[in-house]
Design an enzyme around this catalytic site. Sequence first.
Site, PDB file in Angstrom:
ATOM      1  N   ASP A  45     -49.818-132.420  17.628  1.00  0.00           N
ATOM      2  CA  ASP A  45     -48.689-131.626  17.161  1.00  0.00           C
ATOM      3  C   ASP A  45     -47.904-131.233  18.398  1.00  0.00           C
ATOM      4  O   ASP A  45     -48.357-130.396  19.195  1.00  0.00           O
ATOM      5  CB  ASP A  45     -49.200-130.390  16.414  1.00  0.00           C
ATOM      6  N   ALA A  69     -39.761-136.746  15.817  1.00  0.00           N
ATOM      7  CA  ALA A  69     -38.597-135.878  15.614  1.00  0.00           C
ATOM      8  C   ALA A  69     -38.401-135.632  14.126  1.00  0.00           C
ATOM      9  O   ALA A  69     -38.901-136.385  13.285  1.00  0.00           O
ATOM     10  CB  ALA A  69     -37.339-136.520  16.188  1.00  0.00           C
ATOM     11  N   TYR A 135     -29.067-131.552  13.117  1.00  0.00           N
ATOM     12  CA  TYR A 135     -29.829-132.639  13.727  1.00  0.00           C
ATOM     13  C   TYR A 135     -29.207-133.033  15.065  1.00  0.00           C
ATOM     14  O   TYR A 135     -29.883-133.084  16.094  1.00  0.00           O
ATOM     15  CB  TYR A 135     -29.864-133.844  12.789  1.00  0.00           C
TER      16      TYR A 135
END
Length: 293
Positions: A45, A69, A135
């Site tokens: 992670d 991502a 984003y």
Amino acid sequence: MRAMLTGARGFTGRYLSDALQQAGIAVVKTCADVEGGGVGDVALDITDIEQCRRVIDEYRPNYIAHLAAISFVAHEDALAFYRVNVLGTLNLLQACADVGHEPAKILVASSANVYGNACEGVIEESQSPQPVNHYATSKVAMEYMVRTWFDRLPIILTRPFNYTGVGQAGQFLVPKIVSHFKRREASIELGNLDVTRDFSDVRTVASAYAALLRGAASGETVNICSGRPYSLRDIIAAMERAAGYEIEVRVNPAFVRQNEVRTLIGSAKKLDELVPDLERPAFEETLQWMYAA
């Protein structure tokens, strides 16, 4: 030689893993959740700095390809873009410093979405970013953070333009169109038909990443693109030729994004200089490959 991939089970990661292995490089495949994954997948992670330190210290890879991502532009959790895309990337770089490991190369995947609606025509890497959504904004923030590490680690930043291929999630545009034709649907609902994009084949992107990891360049930002524009109308026409029938296209206002990037075409000049022998299938060949899969 050993390469570590973040997001290894993602769309791009699977193809990059294959490209590296074909080049004789062992691959450490990391992912946030190894349940249901492949044999040997490593749990990582990237939002956890301690996990980053542990994994990098254990494997000490020659190369790191950072692909993990939040990449779906319409993702509902805005904070996740920054938590994963910015802080997760920082954790990886900081972990390398903390455990005293300097890979031969670190490739960090950004996105051509950072250019926003800034300009028409072919976009070079010198174009100033003008993001229009969370984003893209998270990727710009990540890029600026990564550049502060250029004097400490050998890093190359990539800005991939749109790309597709077999295995891309159905929520993305091209797989959605291809799946309609595979099901022989009579109609399809889309958003703005005049959106124009630079499309590449995922296998080309993976080959470019593998070559950049092994190449000499660092401290660079590189467009990953074809340099050719394709509109939604072009894609529909190509699929009609592949499937042998015409489909009715309906524009659904709900699919038209308020901050849509209308034209996004990249300059491949720098990429061609760094990877001069990169093979690029014609986009219609990519669509036929997806249709036949």
